[in-house]
Motif scaffolding. Structure first.
Motif: not given
Length: 276
Positions: A60-66, A194-197, A200-212
């Motif tokens: 992976s070229l990016v983090s494997n974090d949750p 997600v994992g141990d994290r 929460r969502w906010a309108e107009g904001e993005t959240l990126v995560f590893d769903d495995t």
């Protein structure tokens, strides 16, 4: 402008197609299908994904974090800049009548985690396959989403009040998930682990995560939560990319995806007949 939770509900109960006729799913309350009764490709894929995911993670070229830093994905700014346009199209089409079926109806493999009518989805892309009928109704969202590198899936994910999506995991480490908050109720708590994290969502904001990573969701409010859910290819160096592409190609050809595509087409056709 922030929308008040619950204000997008339909005033009259919409007519809906018969869920079980469309998807072949058991009636609500009936026993779930046993793992051994699912197509062999699905069972084989579930056995292979652990070793394959570990290989993909090595390259992976990016983090494997949750949860990943959105700044590592420049295109997410485009979604944030145009979130109100995307929200308006979602409200106009996905929250209207029965346009968005439950995820359990579209994908019987999700039935164990998705209560009928509690978690609904309006698909634009599914595993690389465009849903032409739905895209035609969301032209601005289509224009924006088509610019996302490595786009795999895109849909409006609609979570009813009082819903809990139990602990589950995604299909492959070769994909990363992005949520764009469109409607987030404020009269309670709507969150995801997600994992141990906890996030929460906010309108107009993005959240990126590893769903495995094992994850679960709660909507402990009186309103409906709506996000634009994007799945895109994880940036990888070789041979990880070749491994991920091969496994994803296997998934795209599997009954898991082809059954869902067929059910979406049947649902849209049934809606057209109801509206005729």
């Amino acid at each position: 402008m922030r929308q008040k939770s619950g204000e997008h509900g339909d005033r009259a109960a919409p007519r809906v197609p018969d869920l079980n006729v469309i998807s072949g799913a058991p009636a609500p309350g009936a026993p779930l299908a046993q793992e051994g009764n699912r197509p062999w490709q699905i069972r084989l894929g579930k056995h292979l994904r652990g070793p394959v995911d570990r290989l993909i993670a090595r390259f992976s070229l990016v983090s494997n974090d949750p949860v990943l830093d959105v700044r590592g994905f420049a295109w997410t700014a485009m979604l944030r800049d145009h979130w109100q346009t995307i929200r308006d199209e979602a409200v106009a089409v996905a929250l209207h009548g029965a346009a968005a079926p439950s995820l359990a109806t579209i994908s019987p493999d999700h039935r164990a985690i998705a209560e009928v009518d509690k978690w609904r989805s309006f698909f634009l892309w599914g595993y690389g396959f465009p849903i032409a009928d739905n895209l035609a109704r969301c032209p601005e969202t289509q224009r924006l989403v088509e610019r996302i590198p490595g786009l795999n899936s895109a849909f409006f994910s609609i979570l009813a009040p009082g819903t809990h999506i139990p602990d589950h995991r995604g299909v492959t480490k070769g994909l990363i998930t992005c949520h764009l908050g469109l409607i987030v109720p404020q009269d309670g708590d709507v969150r995801m682990r997600v994992g141990d994290r906890i996030v929460r969502w906010a309108e107009g904001e993005t959240l990126v995560f590893d769903d495995t990573y094992q994850h679960e969701v709660w909507n402990e409010t009186s309103g409906t939560r709506v996000v634009l859910l994007i799945q895109f290819a994880r940036p990888l160096r070789q041979p990880g990319k070749a491994i991920a592409d091969f496994f994803l190609g296997f998934v795209r050809r599997s009954a898991f995806v082809q059954e869902a595509r067929s059910n979406i087409d049947k649902w849209n056709a049934a809606i057209r007949r109801l509206d005729a």
